[in-house]
Motif scaffolding. Sequence first.
Motif, PDB file in Angstrom:
ATOM      1  N   ASN A  28     -10.938   3.729   8.240  1.00 45.87           N
ATOM      2  CA  ASN A  28     -10.244   3.587   6.946  1.00 45.87           C
ATOM      3  C   ASN A  28     -10.217   2.145   6.489  1.00 45.87           C
ATOM      4  O   ASN A  28     -10.465   1.847   5.322  1.00 45.87           O
ATOM      5  CB  ASN A  28      -8.804   4.105   7.043  1.00 45.87           C
ATOM      6  N   ILE A  29      -9.923   1.239   7.427  1.00 45.60           N
ATOM      7  CA  ILE A  29      -9.831  -0.178   7.054  1.00 45.60           C
ATOM      8  C   ILE A  29     -11.213  -0.704   6.649  1.00 45.60           C
ATOM      9  O   ILE A  29     -11.341  -1.391   5.633  1.00 45.60           O
ATOM     10  CB  ILE A  29      -9.226  -1.012   8.207  1.00 45.60           C
ATOM     11  N   THR A  66     -12.097   0.596   3.263  1.00 47.62           N
ATOM     12  CA  THR A  66     -11.314  -0.096   2.229  1.00 47.62           C
ATOM     13  C   THR A  66     -11.862  -1.505   1.991  1.00 47.62           C
ATOM     14  O   THR A  66     -12.029  -1.931   0.845  1.00 47.62           O
ATOM     15  CB  THR A  66      -9.830  -0.197   2.662  1.00 47.62           C
ATOM     16  N   LYS A 101     -15.165  -1.473   0.144  1.00 48.15           N
ATOM     17  CA  LYS A 101     -14.956  -1.168  -1.280  1.00 48.15           C
ATOM     18  C   LYS A 101     -14.465  -2.404  -2.015  1.00 48.15           C
ATOM     19  O   LYS A 101     -14.924  -2.730  -3.098  1.00 48.15           O
ATOM     20  CB  LYS A 101     -13.914  -0.046  -1.426  1.00 48.15           C
ATOM     21  N   LYS A 102     -13.497  -3.096  -1.388  1.00 51.60           N
ATOM     22  CA  LYS A 102     -12.941  -4.315  -1.993  1.00 51.60           C
ATOM     23  C   LYS A 102     -14.044  -5.341  -2.177  1.00 51.60           C
ATOM     24  O   LYS A 102     -14.147  -5.993  -3.210  1.00 51.60           O
ATOM     25  CB  LYS A 102     -11.875  -4.916  -1.056  1.00 51.60           C
TER      26      LYS A 102
END
Lengths: 212, 164
Positions: free
Chosen positions: B65-66, B69, B72-73
């Motif tokens: 998940n990290i 994320t 994506k960032k």
Amino acid sequence: MEKSIESIWKEGFLDSNAMVAPKLNNLYNQKSIHIIDKFKRMFKINLIALVVFSFIILIVSFFSKIPVMGILMFILFNVIVIVNKRLFKGLNTIDKNVSSYEYLKSFDTWMKDQIAVNYKMSKYIYPYIFIALVSGFWFSNPFRETLNRLFGNYQPYMVFDVPVFWAIGMLLMVILLAIFGGRIYKWDLNIVYGHILKKLDELIADMEDLRA
Amino acid sequence: MSNDFYISSILPYSGIIIKICRAYTDSQEDFEDYYQEVCLQIWRSRDKFRGDAKWSTWIYRLTLNICLTLIKKKKRHREHYDSDYKIQNEIVEDEHTFSDESLNLLYDAIKQLSEIDRAVILLYLEEKPNKEIADIIGVTPNNIGVRINRIKERLKKILDGKIN
């Protein structure tokens, strides 16, 4: 014979060097720099936006025949920009050659001082905006003509050429805005910088937890 | 993060974190950033672990998940600031390498997969059962079996002739 991907994976990681974990040095360094840089960027953009907006409102007010409002708003926004630019200079004096914790704490102190100044100013800013808006309309000829058309020969009791009910209403609104100006500012601040301020608090709390 | 927590609860599973972070980064600097962020988030979220799954499964899920994320960032940041942003699926030259050349080639191939497919194949290569992979990814176990076969075919095509 070709190796399967499963065997490449297994054999590749048999080498102990492939699994060396990076050292957790300066865990918060990057984060601290990143969060403060992000705030600086946003702060600068907001100040520029205020200057641009003050010019737009000034020009539009002349075209809309409510120049008093435009001039008052122009003065206000530029005073806010000047005050905050001075405050911003203080941010650049924060020493970067200290630990992440000290750097963030200095930033947090600066932030609190900055918020306190703007909080105090807000008690005057919001009533001022209201007065600027009302005066703008009151001193505009089209607005006066509309009032005359609507109320005809009705002559209310006047104080300094202002109908008394109008003056009382304005006064009440100004008092309310002076009382709640600080809260409106905090609400506004939360919308714009809430995310960064929350992250800042979390980082400082983490660091204090570690130091305990 | 306390040293004790890192040594007892993260370091034994650092292999998982390393393998996943390597698959989502292209430089040693990014890899170290991702690794640190994962460790930090595990420490911060430790109270949310209720013991429903194994600690290792929880770490897998959190790491994925990290990484997703962060990637994506990073993409958003690049799209916003970098006009030379490389389009998705374009091969980006990897700065960090393993001593095993075959493993490097396999990682390069994995990086050409979509982000979710990367996660699926990493979990498969770690010999996680389909049910656990499905649980971590959030799809049905039947779907995982088909997906793994498709990904393996794609990897074979990419690696065709490169590995003996």
